[in-house]
Scaffold this active site. Structure first.
Site: not given
Ligand code: NAD
Ligand code: MG
Ligand code: MG
Length: 341
Positions: A50, A85, A110, A229
Site C-alpha cells: 500500500r 493469512d 503457509h 526458573e
Molecule cells: P505480517 O503480519 O508481518 O505482514 C504484515 C505486512 O502485510 C505489512 O507489510 C502490512 O502492511 C501488510 N498488510 C497487512 N494487511 C494488508 C492489506 N489488507 N493489504 C495489503 N497489505 C497488507 O505477516 P507475516 O507474519 O510475515 O506472515 C506472512 C505469511 O507468512 C503468512 O502466510 C504467514 O502464515 C507466513 N509465515 C509467517 C512466519 C512468520 O515468521 N511470521 C513464518 C512462516 C510463515
Molecule cells: Mg504458522
Molecule cells: Mg535448575
C-alpha cells in the site's frame, strides 16, 4: 516412515530464480526477511505494498523499489504473498487475481488459504510454497551470518511443469539451501504448522511457562526467581535440545535435574494433555479452527484483542520487562526492531 530427502544448495539450480521477476507482497516479518535476502542473492525484486503506508516507508528505507499491489502483480513472474493469512483472500480477489496472467507463479509461505480453499486459483497459474520454519526476522539474521533457516517447499498446481525447481531456487536465494529444504504438501504443511504452533511451540510452551510461574508465585516464591526458573532458562535448555536432541540436554544438566525430568515431566504433560492435543488436531483437520479464526478476524477481532490485553498484563510479562532491562543479558542488538523491520 517415509524417506527423508533434504535439498541443499548443491542440489539446486540457483540461476533459475535470477531469470524471473519477483514481486513480494507485504513487508512484514517474512516480507522483510525474504525480500532482503533475495536482493542480496542478486534477484530482481519489487515490493507490492500500500503506497505511502508504513511498510512502503520501511521498504524504501532499505532501497527497494515499491509498487502498488496491482502493478507489482502485472510486472512479476513470481508473486510471493506475504501479508497476514486473514487478509489474503480479500487482497487476492480484489488486487491480485484481476491482474494475473497465464503461467505466473503464485507463492505462499503457509498453505492456509489454498488448503482451506479460501483462495481458488485458475488452473493455468502455478501455485507453489516456500515456507521458512522460523520467524522472518530470523530468516534475515541467519542469512547475514552466512547460515539459513530450514524451509519447506510444496507444489499445488503445476501447469508450467517446473514448480518444484522454481520453489527450490527461490528457497535457496533466501538462504534455506544452506540449512536444508524438505518437500511437503500444502495440506501437510498447513495442518502440522497449525498443530505445532497451537499445541507445542507457541501455545503449549507459553501456557507451560505461565502455569509454572503461577504455581511458584502463588506458593509465595519471588516472581523474579520464578521468572528465571521457568522462562529465562527455557531458551538455554531448548538450544541444547535443538543442537543435540533431548540426549545432549540431559547430558549437560545435573543427574538431579535429569532424574526429576524423566520421572516428573510425564505427570505434567500426560494422557490428558495428549487427548487435548488430539481434539485440537481434529479441529484443525475439519476446518473448524480455520472457520473460527476467519470469522473472529472478520467480525473485528474483539476476543483476540481481549486475550492479547490479558496476556500483556500477566505478571510474568511485567517482571520480564523489568528483569531484561536491568540485566546485561537483554541488551544485545535485537533482531526485531519495530521501527525498521
Ligand atoms: P505480517 O503480519 O508481518 O505482514 C504484515 C505486512 O502485510 C505489512 O507489510 C502490512 O502492511 C501488510 N498488510 C497487512 N494487511 C494488508 C492489506 N489488507 N493489504 C495489503 N497489505 C497488507 O505477516 P507475516 O507474519 O510475515 O506472515 C506472512 C505469511 O507468512 C503468512 O502466510 C504467514 O502464515 C507466513 N509465515 C509467517 C512466519 C512468520 O515468521 N511470521 C513464518 C512462516 C510463515
Ligand atoms: Mg504458522
Ligand atoms: Mg535448575
Amino acid at each position: 516412515m517415509s524417506e527423508l530427502k533434504i535439498y541443499l544448495d548443491k542440489d539446486i539450480n540457483k540461476g533459475l530464480i535470477k531469470s524471473k521477476k519477483i514481486a513480494v507482497i507485504g513487508f512484514g516479518s517474512q516480507g522483510y526477511g525474504q525480500s532482503m535476502n533475495l536482493k542480496d542473492s542478486g534477484c530482481d525484486v519489487v515490493l507490492g505494498l500500500r503506497l505511502g503506508g508504513e511498510s512502503d516507508k520501511k521498504a524504501k528505507n532499505y532501497g527497494f523499489k515499491t509498487m502498488n499491489i496491482e502493478d507489482a502483480v502485472k510486472w512479476a513472474d513470481i508473486i510471493q504473498v506475504l501479508i497476514p493469512d486473514e487478509v489474503q483472500s480479500q487482497v487476492y480477489e480484489k488486487q491480485i487475481k484481476p491482474n494475473m496472467r497465464s503461467g505466473q507463479y503464485l507463492m505462499f509461505a503457509h498453505g492456509f488459504n489454498i488448503h482451506f480453499k479460501r483462495i481458488v486459483v485458475p488452473s493455468d497459474i502455478n501455485v507453489i510454497m516456500v515456507a521458512p520454519k522460523g520467524p522472518g526476522h530470523t530468516v534475515r539474521s541467519q542469512y547475514i551470518e552466512g547460515k539459513g533457516v530450514p524451509s519447506l517447499i510444496a507444489v499445488y498446481q503445476n501447469p508450467s511443469g517446473d514448480g518444484k525447481e522454481v520453489a527450490l531456487s527461490y528457497a535457496s536465494a533466501i538462504g534455506a539451501g544452506r540449512a536444508g529444504i524438505i518437500e511437503t504438501t500444502f495440506r501437510e504443511e498447513t495442518e502440522t504448522d497449525l498443530f505445532g504452533e497451537q499445541c507445542v511451540i507457541c501455545g503449549g510452551v507459553s501456557a507451560l511457562m505461565k502455569a509454572g510461574f503461577e504455581v511458584l508465585t502463588e506458593a509465595g516464591y519471588s516472581p523474579y526467581m520464578a521468572y528465571f526458573e521457568v522462562l529465562h532458562e527455557m531458551k538455554l535448555i531448548v538450544d541444547l535440545v535443538n543442537q543435540g536432541g533431548l540426549a545432549d540436554m540431559r547430558y549437560s544438566i545435573s543427574n538431579t535435574a535429569e532424574y526429576g525430568d524423566m520421572t516428573r515431566g510425564p505427570k505434567v504433560i500426560g494422557a490428558a494433555s495428549k487427548n487435548a492435543m488430539r481434539e485440537i488436531l481434529k479441529d484443525i483437520q475439519s476446518g473448524k479452527f480455520a472457520n473460527e479464526f476467519t470469522s473472529e478476524m472478520k467480525s473485528g477481532q474483539k476476543e483476540f484483542n481481549r486475550l492479547r490485553e490479558e496476556n500483556r498484563n500477566h505478571l510474568i510479562e511485567k517482571i520480564g520487562e523489568e528483569i531484561r532491562s536491568s540485566f546485561v543479558w537483554g541488551r544485545k542488538e535485537n533482531i526485531v526492531n519495530r521501527d525498521k523491520n
